[in-house]
Structures are given as structure tokens and as C-alpha cells.
Scaffold this motif. Structure first.
Motif, short mmCIF file in Angstrom:
data_model
loop_
_atom_site.label_atom_id
_atom_site.label_comp_id
_atom_site.label_asym_id
_atom_site.label_seq_id
_atom_site.Cartn_x
_atom_site.Cartn_y
_atom_site.Cartn_z
N THR A 122 0.84 -1.20 0.00
CA THR A 122 0.00 0.00 0.00
C THR A 122 0.87 1.24 0.00
OG1 THR A 122 -1.66 -1.19 1.31
CG2 THR A 122 -1.88 1.21 1.16
N VAL B 166 0.40 5.32 0.31
CA VAL B 166 -0.56 6.36 0.67
C VAL B 166 -0.09 7.68 0.09
CG1 VAL B 166 -1.76 7.53 2.54
CG2 VAL B 166 -1.12 5.11 2.79
N ASN C 212 -5.14 5.55 -1.07
CA ASN C 212 -4.40 4.30 -1.11
C ASN C 212 -4.22 3.78 -2.53
OD1 ASN C 212 -4.26 4.09 1.72
ND2 ASN C 212 -6.24 3.06 1.83
N TYR D 264 -2.69 0.46 -4.42
CA TYR D 264 -2.32 -0.91 -4.09
C TYR D 264 -1.49 -1.53 -5.21
CZ TYR D 264 -5.83 -0.41 -0.46
OH TYR D 264 -6.54 0.04 0.62
N HIS E 99 -9.26 4.77 0.83
CA HIS E 99 -8.75 5.58 1.92
C HIS E 99 -8.92 4.79 3.21
CE1 HIS E 99 -8.86 9.24 -0.68
NE2 HIS E 99 -9.94 8.65 -1.18
N GLU F 14 -7.87 2.21 6.58
CA GLU F 14 -7.34 0.89 6.86
C GLU F 14 -8.22 -0.20 6.25
OE1 GLU F 14 -4.43 0.23 8.44
OE2 GLU F 14 -4.13 2.39 8.33
#
Length: 223
Positions: free
Chosen positions: A10, A12, A19, A21, A199, A201
Motif C-alpha cells: 500500500t 498512501v 491508497n 495498491y 482511503h 485501513e
């Protein structure tokens, strides 16, 4: 048969904490890049450090913070296909449609190479990804579901967050559409399905069904 091991990195990107990936299956040197954000140098650095080659650039939707790295990715890997849902493709090349123009930034992207529709299966880097349309945050928002091992994974963009949902106050937003899409298309997935959102967790389907204040079992029906 041994299940493939999924590896996800990830990145950021500021200023919206978006996020990106990087998804790779064990034993392979290619990968998927999902929603390259506004700090593409960080993506390229990771790919170079891991000696990975992107097989596809996937956009869950066309908002500026999720497509900001598309141009840099295509400059570096021009043959790598840029993939998005058909109904959000116009946002790639129009800064007002992708909302960046509202902030005086004017982010645009190269046009899409591949347009996806509900029910398509997109294959790249060893993945088979089911495509589902879930509008509401953006009219052409799609999500990608990987069922290649357990738990399943959802690359969900700005649909369902850990304890929240995507904003619906944009010009093409609609909370009722978003809620219905989550209930009908995501909540039937197994409770241990991992949701990787645009966005925040990671979360699971079971957790959001139980406790999400907007769309969980105790949520009110109003926006």
C-alpha cells in the motif's frame, strides 16, 4: 492444489491520503497497480525496488486523487493497459468531471485502453478479477473482486470504508445507489472477505455488516 499467495503493498498519497495498491501473486514478477495516486514517484520506486513490472493499471473510478499517477505510469510503461469502468472513462480526460478542476489543479490522464462492464472478468498478472458496478460515490464506480484464494479480496475504491462509506455529495453522487450496491453486491460475500479501500485501513465484509454506521445492520435508511 496450492493456493497462490497474494502480496499487497500500500502506498498512501497525499494530500488526500489515497491508497494505491500493488498486488502480486507469489512466484511472479508482474503485478497490478490499482488507483495510482498523486505521488507516482513512490509507486515507481517500489516497483523498481521489487523488480516488478505492472501488467495493468486499474482505476476503480475517475476522481483526480485516484488517477493522478496514470500519466506517469503510462510514460514509464507505455504498453501497460489503463483500465476503468466504461461509465467513468470520461473523467480521465476532463478535469471538471474528475473534480480536480474544482480545486484549481486540473489533473488529467491518458484515455483508457480497456473499458469494463458489470460482470466482466479481467485477467492480468495471474489474477482473475470479477467486475461489479457500484455507483453512488461516482456514477461509473467499479470494484474488483479476487476469489483466487481464501479469504477473498475486494479492491473497492471509495465504496465501502472501515467504518464509513464514500462521499455522495459530489455532482454524480447518490447515497441510495451506494447503499443498495453495497447491500446487494458486497454484503453477500463471505464475512472474512477483505476490503481494501481507497482511503483508510483494511476491513472485512463481516465487520462492516455488523458495525458500519451508514450501511450496517443498525444503520438508518436515510442518507
Amino acid at each position: 492444489m496450492t493456493q497462490p499467495e497474494l502480496r499487497v503493498a500500500t502506498i498512501v498519497s497525499m494530500p488526500f491520503a489515497e491508497n494505491t495498491y500493488i498486488a502480486q501473486l507469489s512466484g511472479r514478477d508482474d503485478c497490478l497497480v490499482i488507483d495510482p495516486g498523486l505521488e507516482p514517484d513512490l509507486i515507481v520506486e517500489l516497483l523498481d525496488a521489487e523488480k516488478l513490472t505492472p501488467a495493468a493499471i486499474l482505476n476503480t473510478h475517475g476522481h483526480g486523487d485516484h488517477i493522478g499517477g496514470n500519466e506517469a505510469m503510462k510514460d514509464r510503461w507505455p504498453d501497460c493497459p489503463l483500465v476503468i469502468g466504461r461509465n467513468d472513462a470520461p473523467k480521465l480526460t476532463d478535469a471538471m468531471l474528475n473534480l480536480s478542476g474544482m480545486f484549481g489543479v486540473g489533473i488529467t490522464s491518458p484515455p483508457a485502453d480497456v473499458l469494463l462492464d458489470e460482470g466482466d472478468i479481467y485477467r492480468a498478472a495471474g489474477f482473475e478479477l470479477e467486475v461489479l458496478d457500484i455507483p453512488g460515490h461516482s456514477t461509473g464506480h467499479i470494484v474488483f473482486i479476487w476469489r483466487g484464494a481464501k479469504p477473498f479480496y475486494v479492491f473497492g475504491g471509495d465504496v465501502l470504508f472501515n467504518g464509513s462509506v464514500g462521499r455522495c455529495d459530489f455532482p454524480d453522487g447518490d447515497f441510495a445507489q451506494l447503499r443498495d450496491g453495497i447491500h446487494k453486491k458486497l454484503f453477500p460475500l463471505p464475512d472474512d472477505t477483505v476490503v481494501l479501500s481507497g482511503h483508510g485501513e483494511p476491513t472485512t465484509i463481516g465487520r462492516e455488516k455488523r458495525s458500519n454506521p451508514f450501511v450496517g445492520i443498525n444503520a438508518t435508511m436515510e442518507a
